[in-house]
Write a protein that holds these residues in place. Structure first.
Motif, mmCIF file in Angstrom:
data_model
loop_
_atom_site.group_PDB
_atom_site.id
_atom_site.type_symbol
_atom_site.label_atom_id
_atom_site.label_comp_id
_atom_site.label_asym_id
_atom_site.label_seq_id
_atom_site.Cartn_x
_atom_site.Cartn_y
_atom_site.Cartn_z
ATOM 1 N N ALA A 20 -0.751 7.643 11.157
ATOM 2 C CA ALA A 20 -1.332 6.821 10.092
ATOM 3 C C ALA A 20 -2.289 7.624 9.213
ATOM 4 O O ALA A 20 -2.273 7.497 7.984
ATOM 5 C CB ALA A 20 -2.047 5.616 10.692
ATOM 6 N N GLU A 21 -3.110 8.472 9.821
ATOM 7 C CA GLU A 21 -4.070 9.244 9.015
ATOM 8 C C GLU A 21 -3.357 10.271 8.130
ATOM 9 O O GLU A 21 -3.800 10.553 7.020
ATOM 10 C CB GLU A 21 -5.141 9.904 9.872
ATOM 11 N N ALA A 47 -0.558 9.740 0.984
ATOM 12 C CA ALA A 47 -0.617 8.656 -0.001
ATOM 13 C C ALA A 47 -1.725 8.873 -1.025
ATOM 14 O O ALA A 47 -1.569 8.533 -2.202
ATOM 15 C CB ALA A 47 -0.806 7.317 0.702
ATOM 16 N N SER A 48 -2.816 9.466 -0.604
ATOM 17 C CA SER A 48 -3.938 9.698 -1.529
ATOM 18 C C SER A 48 -3.584 10.711 -2.618
ATOM 19 O O SER A 48 -4.248 10.788 -3.644
ATOM 20 C CB SER A 48 -5.184 10.156 -0.763
ATOM 21 N N ALA A 83 0.601 4.082 1.616
ATOM 22 C CA ALA A 83 0.881 4.609 2.953
ATOM 23 C C ALA A 83 1.984 3.797 3.628
ATOM 24 O O ALA A 83 2.841 4.349 4.315
ATOM 25 C CB ALA A 83 -0.377 4.617 3.808
ATOM 26 N N LEU A 119 0.834 -1.191 0.000
ATOM 27 C CA LEU A 119 0.000 0.000 0.000
ATOM 28 C C LEU A 119 0.874 1.248 0.000
ATOM 29 O O LEU A 119 1.967 1.262 0.570
ATOM 30 C CB LEU A 119 -0.907 0.010 1.222
ATOM 31 N N GLU A 156 -1.933 8.343 5.215
ATOM 32 C CA GLU A 156 -3.024 8.034 4.274
ATOM 33 C C GLU A 156 -3.375 9.259 3.433
ATOM 34 O O GLU A 156 -3.593 9.155 2.220
ATOM 35 C CB GLU A 156 -4.262 7.533 5.016
#
Length: 87
Positions: free
Chosen positions: A18-19, A25-26, A4, A2, A22
């Motif tokens: 983590a958020e 990563a998006s 992230a 993934l 993410e």
């Protein structure tokens, strides 16, 4: 892997939550380059960091006149470059 998870392995981002990983990563986009194709040239205005997903990228400074080019790095799968353009 993934995106992230890939970013979490890069020291520049290893302290992000983590958020946040993410969210970053998006915003990633995948680009493919042909063998021998330039990703960017010295002096280009940059705004991207690159992570090598497969293959290898040679980063070099061109020589002047008859001088040979100077290889700075051979980036291989999992390595990254261009991070200074983010700053």
């Amino acid at each position: 892997m993934l995106r992230a998870e890939l970013l979490a392995q890069i020291p520049l981002f290893d302290t992000l939550a983590a958020e946040d990983l993410e969210a970053l990563a998006s915003r990633m986009t995948e680009r493919r380059f042909k063998s021998g194709e330039a990703v960017f040239a010295q002096g280009d205005k940059g705004s991207s960091m690159y992570v090598v997903l497969s293959g290898a990228v040679q980063i070099f400074l061109p020589g002047k006149g008859d001088e040979p080019r100077v290889v700075l790095k051979d980036a291989r799968t999992g390595e990254y470059f261009g991070e200074l353009s983010l700053f």
